[in-house]
Motif scaffolding. Structure first.
Motif, PDB file in Angstrom:
ATOM      1  N   THR A  66       7.353   1.042   5.378  1.00 57.95           N
ATOM      2  CA  THR A  66       7.758  -0.107   6.012  1.00 57.95           C
ATOM      3  C   THR A  66       9.274  -0.241   5.413  1.00 57.95           C
ATOM      4  O   THR A  66       9.627  -0.706   4.331  1.00 57.95           O
ATOM      5  N   PRO A  67      10.377  -0.021   6.458  1.00 58.42           N
ATOM      6  CA  PRO A  67      11.583  -0.271   6.171  1.00 58.42           C
ATOM      7  C   PRO A  67      12.156  -1.994   6.166  1.00 58.42           C
ATOM      8  O   PRO A  67      11.343  -2.435   6.633  1.00 58.42           O
ATOM      9  N   GLU A  68      12.927  -2.112   5.151  1.00 58.32           N
ATOM     10  CA  GLU A  68      13.235  -3.673   4.910  1.00 58.32           C
ATOM     11  C   GLU A  68      14.895  -3.753   4.954  1.00 58.32           C
ATOM     12  O   GLU A  68      15.383  -2.660   4.863  1.00 58.32           O
ATOM     13  N   TRP A  69      15.304  -4.860   5.363  1.00 59.16           N
ATOM     14  CA  TRP A  69      16.697  -4.911   5.517  1.00 59.16           C
ATOM     15  C   TRP A  69      17.390  -4.382   4.227  1.00 59.16           C
ATOM     16  O   TRP A  69      18.395  -3.630   4.428  1.00 59.16           O
ATOM     17  N   PHE A  70      17.118  -4.470   3.039  1.00 54.87           N
ATOM     18  CA  PHE A  70      17.620  -3.960   1.949  1.00 54.87           C
ATOM     19  C   PHE A  70      16.483  -3.279   1.111  1.00 54.87           C
ATOM     20  O   PHE A  70      15.621  -3.794   0.396  1.00 54.87           O
ATOM     21  N   GLY A  71      16.293  -1.958   1.251  1.00 58.29           N
ATOM     22  CA  GLY A  71      15.255  -1.252   0.651  1.00 58.29           C
ATOM     23  C   GLY A  71      13.945  -0.890   1.585  1.00 58.29           C
ATOM     24  O   GLY A  71      14.238  -0.702   2.648  1.00 58.29           O
ATOM     25  N   ARG A  72      13.028  -0.697   0.782  1.00 60.96           N
ATOM     26  CA  ARG A  72      11.923  -0.254   1.651  1.00 60.96           C
ATOM     27  C   ARG A  72      10.639  -0.393   0.887  1.00 60.96           C
ATOM     28  O   ARG A  72      10.723  -0.564  -0.401  1.00 60.96           O
ATOM     29  N   LEU A  73       9.225  -0.502   1.548  1.00 60.96           N
ATOM     30  CA  LEU A  73       8.138  -0.510   0.826  1.00 60.96           C
ATOM     31  C   LEU A  73       7.264   0.703   1.425  1.00 60.96           C
ATOM     32  O   LEU A  73       7.220   1.165   2.539  1.00 60.96           O
ATOM     33  N   GLU A  74       6.725   1.463   0.281  1.00 55.96           N
ATOM     34  CA  GLU A  74       5.890   2.859   0.376  1.00 55.96           C
ATOM     35  C   GLU A  74       4.657   2.374   0.021  1.00 55.96           C
ATOM     36  O   GLU A  74       4.510   1.879  -1.183  1.00 55.96           O
ATOM     37  N   HIS A  75       3.706   3.071   0.552  1.00 55.75           N
ATOM     38  CA  HIS A  75       2.384   2.928   0.306  1.00 55.75           C
ATOM     39  C   HIS A  75       1.758   4.343   0.316  1.00 55.75           C
ATOM     40  O   HIS A  75       1.787   4.672   1.531  1.00 55.75           O
ATOM     41  N   SER A  76       1.262   5.049  -0.774  1.00 52.64           N
ATOM     42  CA  SER A  76       1.039   6.411  -0.390  1.00 52.64           C
ATOM     43  C   SER A  76      -0.507   6.629  -1.199  1.00 52.64           C
ATOM     44  O   SER A  76      -0.788   6.064  -2.180  1.00 52.64           O
ATOM     45  N   ILE A  77      -1.208   7.342  -0.299  1.00 53.68           N
ATOM     46  CA  ILE A  77      -2.650   7.413  -0.637  1.00 53.68           C
ATOM     47  C   ILE A  77      -2.923   9.324  -0.545  1.00 53.68           C
ATOM     48  O   ILE A  77      -2.520   9.588   0.519  1.00 53.68           O
ATOM     49  N   HIS A  78      -3.492   9.588  -1.649  1.00 55.84           N
ATOM     50  CA  HIS A  78      -3.693  10.983  -1.752  1.00 55.84           C
ATOM     51  C   HIS A  78      -4.877  11.332  -0.634  1.00 55.84           C
ATOM     52  O   HIS A  78      -5.887  10.589  -0.542  1.00 55.84           O
ATOM     53  N   MET A  79      -4.851  12.463  -0.219  1.00 58.02           N
ATOM     54  CA  MET A  79      -5.727  12.916   0.811  1.00 58.02           C
ATOM     55  C   MET A  79      -7.430  12.839   0.307  1.00 58.02           C
ATOM     56  O   MET A  79      -8.319  12.313   0.990  1.00 58.02           O
ATOM     57  N   ALA A  80      -7.518  12.737  -0.848  1.00 55.05           N
ATOM     58  CA  ALA A  80      -8.823  12.861  -1.606  1.00 55.05           C
ATOM     59  C   ALA A  80      -9.348  11.515  -1.525  1.00 55.05           C
ATOM     60  O   ALA A  80     -10.528  11.266  -1.884  1.00 55.05           O
ATOM     61  N   HIS A  81      -8.603  10.352  -1.604  1.00 54.56           N
ATOM     62  CA  HIS A  81      -9.003   9.040  -1.463  1.00 54.56           C
ATOM     63  C   HIS A  81      -8.667   8.478  -0.344  1.00 54.56           C
ATOM     64  O   HIS A  81      -9.160   6.994  -0.254  1.00 54.56           O
ATOM     65  N   VAL A  82      -8.713   9.184   0.732  1.00 54.67           N
ATOM     66  CA  VAL A  82      -8.831   8.416   2.033  1.00 54.67           C
ATOM     67  C   VAL A  82     -10.445   8.600   2.450  1.00 54.67           C
ATOM     68  O   VAL A  82     -11.058   9.618   2.525  1.00 54.67           O
ATOM     69  N   ALA A  83     -11.072   7.191   2.637  1.00 56.00           N
ATOM     70  CA  ALA A  83     -12.489   7.137   2.864  1.00 56.00           C
ATOM     71  C   ALA A  83     -12.611   7.485   4.284  1.00 56.00           C
ATOM     72  O   ALA A  83     -13.515   7.992   4.760  1.00 56.00           O
ATOM     73  N   SER A  84     -11.716   6.638   5.158  1.00 56.68           N
ATOM     74  CA  SER A  84     -12.108   6.575   6.672  1.00 56.68           C
ATOM     75  C   SER A  84     -10.993   6.072   7.380  1.00 56.68           C
ATOM     76  O   SER A  84     -10.034   5.556   6.780  1.00 56.68           O
ATOM     77  N   VAL A  85     -10.769   6.662   8.756  1.00 60.11           N
ATOM     78  CA  VAL A  85      -9.757   6.260   9.725  1.00 60.11           C
ATOM     79  C   VAL A  85     -10.484   5.661  10.801  1.00 60.11           C
ATOM     80  O   VAL A  85     -11.399   6.175  11.299  1.00 60.11           O
ATOM     81  N   ARG A  86      -9.974   4.452  10.936  1.00 62.01           N
ATOM     82  CA  ARG A  86     -10.520   3.724  12.141  1.00 62.01           C
ATOM     83  C   ARG A  86      -9.386   3.398  13.096  1.00 62.01           C
ATOM     84  O   ARG A  86      -8.199   2.977  12.678  1.00 62.01           O
ATOM     85  N   ILE A  87      -9.606   3.569  14.493  1.00 61.50           N
ATOM     86  CA  ILE A  87      -8.629   3.292  15.407  1.00 61.50           C
ATOM     87  C   ILE A  87      -8.957   2.175  16.282  1.00 61.50           C
ATOM     88  O   ILE A  87      -9.928   2.100  16.679  1.00 61.50           O
ATOM     89  N   ASP A  88      -8.126   1.024  16.460  1.00 62.29           N
ATOM     90  CA  ASP A  88      -8.455  -0.043  17.193  1.00 62.29           C
ATOM     91  C   ASP A  88      -7.530  -0.107  18.490  1.00 62.29           C
ATOM     92  O   ASP A  88      -6.146  -0.246  18.276  1.00 62.29           O
ATOM     93  N   THR A  89      -8.158   0.499  19.652  1.00 61.05           N
ATOM     94  CA  THR A  89      -7.331   0.543  20.941  1.00 61.05           C
ATOM     95  C   THR A  89      -7.276  -0.776  21.526  1.00 61.05           C
ATOM     96  O   THR A  89      -8.214  -1.319  21.902  1.00 61.05           O
ATOM     97  N   ASN A  90      -5.985  -1.052  21.888  1.00 59.45           N
ATOM     98  CA  ASN A  90      -5.727  -2.257  22.554  1.00 59.45           C
ATOM     99  C   ASN A  90      -5.175  -1.859  23.903  1.00 59.45           C
ATOM    100  O   ASN A  90      -5.418  -0.782  24.285  1.00 59.45           O
ATOM    101  N   MET A  91      -4.871  -2.847  24.708  1.00 57.51           N
ATOM    102  CA  MET A  91      -4.441  -2.543  26.007  1.00 57.51           C
ATOM    103  C   MET A  91      -3.111  -1.642  26.084  1.00 57.51           C
ATOM    104  O   MET A  91      -2.865  -0.794  26.747  1.00 57.51           O
TER     105      MET A  91
END
Length: 139
Positions: A66-91
């Motif tokens: 997530t870019p911010e005006w000054f700096g950034r925010l990063e959240h990293s997850i190792h592939m072994a810790h991904v439990a599920s991926v869900r997609i919510d499709t809107n219009m």
């Protein structure tokens, strides 16, 4: 002596300069932050108008950037810790939810094109399969 028209020209020039600098800053913050499979949210989606969120998917991790005006925010997850991926499709756009094995709130990647959301899920599943296949053959 400076006239009113001269002052107005100086103010207008300064305002245009500030607008140009802001546009360059927003453009630079919106560029892909890494090489590889980077998916950027649409600027037309809510919350991504100026500084769109990006997701990097590598064979070993998923990074929510997530870019911010000054700096950034990063959240990293190792592939072994991904439990599920869900997609919510809107219009118009899709939201991707990446849940972890730790049970913490999922990462929400909002405002992606439908094709990108499906590609993100496919890549994560492909990399997880490769990761666990490698782990099982190594023991």
């Amino acid at each position: 002596m400076i006239t009113t028209a001269g002052i107005a020209g100086i103010v207008l020039g300064a305002l245009l300069g500030v607008c140009l600098l802001a546009a360059i800053w927003v453009w630079r913050k919106g560029r892909p932050f890494a090489e590889g499979h980077v998916f950027r949210a649409s600027r037309l989606s809510r919350g991504n108008r100026l500084l769109p969120v990006q997701v990097l998917i590598t064979p070993t991790s998923v990074v929510h950037y997530t870019p911010e005006w000054f700096g950034r925010l990063e959240h990293s997850i190792h592939m072994a810790h991904v439990a599920s991926v869900r997609i919510d499709t809107n219009m118009f756009f899709s939201d991707v939810f990446i849940e972890t094995t730790g049970g913490v709130n999922p990462i929400r990647c909002a405002g992606h094109r439908k094709g990108d959301a499906v590609r993100m899920k496919t890549l994560i599943e492909q990399y997880q399969t490769g990761y666990y296949r490698q782990q099982s053959s190594g023991t």
